[in-house]
Design a protein around this motif. Structure first.
Motif, short mmCIF file in Angstrom:
data_model
loop_
_atom_site.label_atom_id
_atom_site.label_comp_id
_atom_site.label_asym_id
_atom_site.label_seq_id
_atom_site.Cartn_x
_atom_site.Cartn_y
_atom_site.Cartn_z
N ALA A 149 0.78 -1.09 0.05
CA ALA A 149 -0.16 -0.50 0.21
C ALA A 149 0.93 1.50 -0.12
CB ALA A 149 -1.03 0.36 1.06
N PHE A 150 2.36 1.35 -0.40
CA PHE A 150 2.77 2.27 0.60
C PHE A 150 2.94 3.43 -0.54
CE2 PHE A 150 6.79 4.72 0.75
CZ PHE A 150 7.05 4.80 1.91
N GLY A 151 3.20 3.04 -1.43
CA GLY A 151 2.97 4.18 -3.12
C GLY A 151 1.81 4.39 -2.90
N LEU A 152 0.32 3.67 -2.97
CA LEU A 152 -0.81 4.70 -2.75
C LEU A 152 -1.16 5.30 -1.69
CD1 LEU A 152 -2.92 1.28 -3.71
CD2 LEU A 152 -1.84 2.80 -4.97
N LYS A 153 -0.21 4.78 -0.61
CA LYS A 153 -0.30 6.11 0.69
C LYS A 153 0.11 7.55 0.33
CE LYS A 153 -0.99 2.54 4.16
NZ LYS A 153 -0.53 2.17 5.83
N GLY B 38 -1.93 9.43 -1.71
CA GLY B 38 -2.81 9.81 -1.24
C GLY B 38 -3.83 9.61 -1.52
N PHE B 39 -4.28 8.00 -2.01
CA PHE B 39 -5.51 6.90 -2.34
C PHE B 39 -5.97 7.30 -1.13
CE2 PHE B 39 -3.22 7.05 -6.12
CZ PHE B 39 -4.04 6.19 -6.94
N PRO B 40 -7.42 7.55 -1.40
CA PRO B 40 -8.28 6.80 0.09
C PRO B 40 -8.20 5.54 0.65
CG PRO B 40 -9.53 7.75 -1.96
CD PRO B 40 -7.60 7.84 -2.30
N LYS B 41 -8.70 5.79 2.28
CA LYS B 41 -7.99 4.59 2.69
C LYS B 41 -8.97 2.92 2.25
CE LYS B 41 -7.93 2.57 6.94
NZ LYS B 41 -8.20 3.36 8.73
#
Length: 369
Positions: free
Chosen positions: A100-104, A107-110
């Motif tokens: 998930a690191f790159g998506l976080k 700023g992707f929603p949880k």
């Protein structure tokens, strides 16, 4: 639907004070194609991949993704995802957090992050590993986690830099099939770098063979195997490697290849005589794959009988590799037989060279005739 073609135009890379690492290569990669860059260490394949990714500056030429030149775009803006040889996982994070690191960071929603991570984990069969940290995973599981981190990005292009090199032989075969299945399922453009010609042959829709920073041939796997453009490609693709015999073409009427030490003479098939006629009296190299050399008991219509000295025999289970010498040239050659009988080491044996399967190369240029 977004297309994800990649085009390399006269791409070059040279370091200060050194010779070129990549010397003006041209490659067209179509949307959804699985293309493998293969070659020996130092041929420039990983450098080419890093230029596509934006991790290496381009000395000259263009990297074009989706019809847009991306030479000056930073890696994060190229819409690519790269899987490295060493996994590059954060040891203090769980598999879930690594994926998930790159998506976080973006700023992707949880909720979207959780959805994408679980989708990727399902595709890769690692749903029950998401709470573990990398040290609790096997090499294959770590590589799946690294691939998962690339999948969740949903990029235009996947780049793989020798991703299976750290795995054992059995796991490499398993991961090979998994990555091929992944390509079919995701229907995404993939560019894969390896030094292993078996990986290249079994995985690629198209193979780019490189040496010394140059592209020597681009073709589909079987076309590459059956119709190599030069001696390097012929010798690099295939295991055991193609045998090469030095000699001359004799004529002028019925042409024949005479091995340089006179150990054997092979008649040239009628369909090859026209293109070889201008080489009468000249040095050429005869190429013959191990599977086109047979026991003398084989029912081969056209073939040259050659007496050889058996040096090494390798039982492989359903087949055997027989390594032998011919005459006194000091070289070792290979034949591939079924495992019905085992030749004796040190014995002289009569073999049949299949003349219809022979390849011929110019001695000077090493190009196919």
């Amino acid at each position: 639907m977004t297309l994800a073609s990649v085009r390399l135009e006269n791409l070059k890379k040279a370091y200060e004070g050194g010779k070129g690492v990549v010397n003006g290569i041209n490659v067209d990669i179509k949307d959804k194609e699985f293309v493998v860059l293969v070659g020996p260490s130092g041929c420039g394949k990983s450098t080419t991949l890093r230029m596509i990714a934006g991790l290496e500056d381009v000395t000259d030429g263009k990297v074009i993704i989706d019809g847009k030149t991306v030479n000056d775009l930073p890696p994060k803006d190229r819409d690519i995802a790269m899987v490295f040889q060493n996994y590059a996982l954060y040891p203090h994070m769980t598999v879930f957090d690594n994926i998930a690191f790159g998506l976080k960071l973006r700023g992707f929603p949880k909720i979207e992050i959780e959805k994408r991570v679980h989708e990727a984990a399902s595709i890769l069969g690692i749903e029950d590993l998401l709470d573990r940290k990398p040290k609790a995973l096997s090499g294959g599981q770590r590589q799946r986690a690294a691939i998962g981190r690339a999948i969740v990005r949903k990029p235009k292009v996947f780049l793989f830099d020798e991703p299976l090199s750290n795995l054992d032989a059995k796991l490499r075969v398993q991961m090979r099939t998994e990555i091929s299945r992944l390509h079919q399922r995701l229907e995404t453009t993939m560019i894969y770098v390896t030094h292993d010609q078996t990986e290249a042959m079994t995985m690629g829709d198209k193979i780019v063979v490189m040496k010394d920073g140059f592209v020597h041939q681009i073709a589909e796997p079987l076309d590459l195997y059956n119709h190599p453009k030069n001696k390097f490609v012929a010798g690099f693709i295939g295991s055991p490697a193609m045998n090469f015999f030095e000699g001359t073409i004799e004529g002028p009427r019925s042409l024949a290849f005479k091995q340089q030490n006179g150990a054997f003479k092979m008649p040239i098939p009628r369909e090859n005589q026209k293109r070889l006629r201008k080489y009468v009296g000249k040095k050429v190299t005869l190429g013959l794959r191990p599977e086109h050399i047979y026991r003398s008991s084989s029912r081969i219509v056209r073939g040259a009988k050659v007496h050889v000295d058996v040096q090494v025999v390798e039982p492989m289970g359903n087949e055997i590799y027989v390594y032998f010498s011919v005459g006194k040239d000091g070289r070792q050659y290979a034949a591939r037989f079924d495992a019905t009988t085992m030749p004796s080491v040190g014995k002289r044996l009569e073999m049949i060279f299949n003349t219809s399967k022979a390849h011929f190369f110019e001695a000077a240029t090493e190009e196919v005739i």
